[in-house]
Write an enzyme that holds these catalytic residues in place. Structure first.
Site, PDB file in Angstrom:
ATOM      1  N   GLU A   3       0.846  -1.186   0.000  1.00 42.19           N
ATOM      2  CA  GLU A   3       0.000   0.000   0.000  1.00 42.19           C
ATOM      3  C   GLU A   3       0.888   1.245   0.000  1.00 42.19           C
ATOM      4  O   GLU A   3       0.924   2.012   0.965  1.00 42.19           O
ATOM      5  CB  GLU A   3      -0.932  -0.016   1.216  1.00 42.19           C
ATOM      6  CG  GLU A   3      -1.953  -1.133   1.180  1.00 42.19           C
ATOM      7  CD  GLU A   3      -3.020  -0.901   0.124  1.00 42.19           C
ATOM      8  OE1 GLU A   3      -4.107  -0.439   0.454  1.00 42.19           O
ATOM      9  OE2 GLU A   3      -2.758  -1.195  -1.056  1.00 42.19           O
ATOM     10  N   SER A  30      -6.551  -1.932  -0.806  1.00 44.38           N
ATOM     11  CA  SER A  30      -7.444  -2.285   0.298  1.00 44.38           C
ATOM     12  C   SER A  30      -7.709  -1.129   1.251  1.00 44.38           C
ATOM     13  O   SER A  30      -8.609  -1.216   2.085  1.00 44.38           O
ATOM     14  CB  SER A  30      -6.867  -3.468   1.091  1.00 44.38           C
ATOM     15  OG  SER A  30      -5.590  -3.147   1.609  1.00 44.38           O
ATOM     16  N   HIS A  51     -11.927  -4.316  -4.902  1.00 43.26           N
ATOM     17  CA  HIS A  51     -11.172  -4.880  -3.786  1.00 43.26           C
ATOM     18  C   HIS A  51     -11.493  -6.360  -3.620  1.00 43.26           C
ATOM     19  O   HIS A  51     -12.549  -6.732  -3.110  1.00 43.26           O
ATOM     20  CB  HIS A  51     -11.509  -4.099  -2.510  1.00 43.26           C
ATOM     21  CG  HIS A  51     -10.766  -4.565  -1.302  1.00 43.26           C
ATOM     22  ND1 HIS A  51     -11.203  -4.323  -0.021  1.00 43.26           N
ATOM     23  CD2 HIS A  51      -9.605  -5.270  -1.170  1.00 43.26           C
ATOM     24  CE1 HIS A  51     -10.350  -4.846   0.834  1.00 43.26           C
ATOM     25  NE2 HIS A  51      -9.391  -5.433   0.159  1.00 43.26           N
TER      26      HIS A  51
END
Length: 317
Positions: A3, A30, A51
């Site tokens: 991320e 996410s 997602h």
């Protein structure tokens, strides 16, 4: 992919031009805001969040996230795509962590809150199993990877520092996760992928809780099993109510389906919001107030969230 918003922005910018003129771009992030990621592409109306959940072959549900500029046509295409590949779509509005990651993060954090409160790690995992969660919070941390969680936290701190980006405050109550995940990574125990975390893993596939977890005990709160069980479920239900109150959730039905099929919220409850209704909104609020007084403000519920549930159109239907 981690991320890392800067890396994702580079990839999106470089790859978006490869789409057909009527193609859409779906990101599997996410936690990162779809609206911000969409700024990296020439046409944000064709950008949407898709997602998926791990393990993908078993988790037959996709959380579709609408960015601020995502078009209705893009949503229709994404919805059709998810159904065509045999998955269940739920649609939510943009937010850091969206719906599922926000709620699941509270389950994992509450396990670590219990660890800080001095509860035996075996009892923590047992409390989760007793209420119907498929995996204990300590085991989940290992599977998700604390290193990934740590990098996600760093990314959100970078987001907060960006000009014009308002700090979301999402995850502010996940204080145990912030402290313990960082410490575990420093001890080279970032999770199963890294050779060990809260558990130690044997070559034959067996595992046992790591003997060093007592270092994270901050107090001896004498938490009862009943309180531990409620804490693990109420944290998730309260965060779901917050998502409903903030407009992240578009319907009560999607909240219940998403909580069961994406998060593993106990199916016998009917889902996170149905769990609240099953207890009774007044009774749920009263028990949450008890937990808040005993364990902290993370269990506080805004009256606006309760009122939103009372007025839920999907319940009336």
């Amino acid at each position: 992919m981690f991320e890392d918003i800067e890396l994702k922005e580079q990839v999106i910018s470089a790859s978006f031009k490869m789409l057909k003129s009527d193609g859409i771009y779906g990101s599997n992030t996410s936690t990162l805001p779809i609206s911000i990621l969409a700024e990296s592409c020439p046409d944000p109306t064709r950008f949407i969040g898709l997602h998926f959940f791990s393990p993908v072959d078993k988790m037959k549900i996709v959380e579709i996230i609408l960015g601020k500029k995502t078009s209705e046509q893009t949503l229709r295409k994404a919805y059709d795509y998810v159904q065509q590949i045999g998955y269940m779509p739920i649609v939510v509005n943009d937010s850091r962590g969206f719906f599922t990651s926000r709620v699941f993060g509270t389950f994992m954090d509450e396990g670590l809150q219990l660890l800080q409160d001095g509860m035996n790690p075996v009892a923590i995992e047992r409390a989760a199993w007793k209420v119907g969660m498929p995996v204990g919070p300590l085991a989940v941390h290992d599977e998700v990877s604390m290193e990934l969680s740590r990098k996600a936290m760093l990314t959100h701190r970078k987001l907060d520092e960006r000009p014009g980006v308002k700090s979301s405050g999402i995850g502010a109550h996940n204080t145990a996760t912030q402290v313990i995940s960082t410490a575990m990574c420093g001890l080279k125990r970032g999770g199963r992928h890294y050779g060990g975390g809260f558990y130690e893993y044997a070559a034959d596939g067996g595992k046992k809780l790591w003997s060093g977890l007592s270092r994270f005990k901050l107090r001896d709160a004498q938490v009862s099993m009943a309180d531990a069980e409620d804490r693990l479920l109420y944290r998730q239900a309260i965060e779901t109510l917050r998502c409903l109150d903030e407009g992240v959730l578009r319907s009560e039905t999607e909240a219940n389906l998403g909580s069961i099929f994406a998060i593993g919220f106990p199916a016998h409850t009917g889902g996170a919001l149905q769990f609240t209704r099953g207890i009774g909104i007044a009774g749920f609020a009263a028990r949450a107030a008890e937990l808040a007084q005993r364990y902290g403000e993370r269990f506080v519920i805004k009256e606006s969230a309760l009122e939103k549930l009372r007025q839920s159109k999907s319940w009336e239907a």
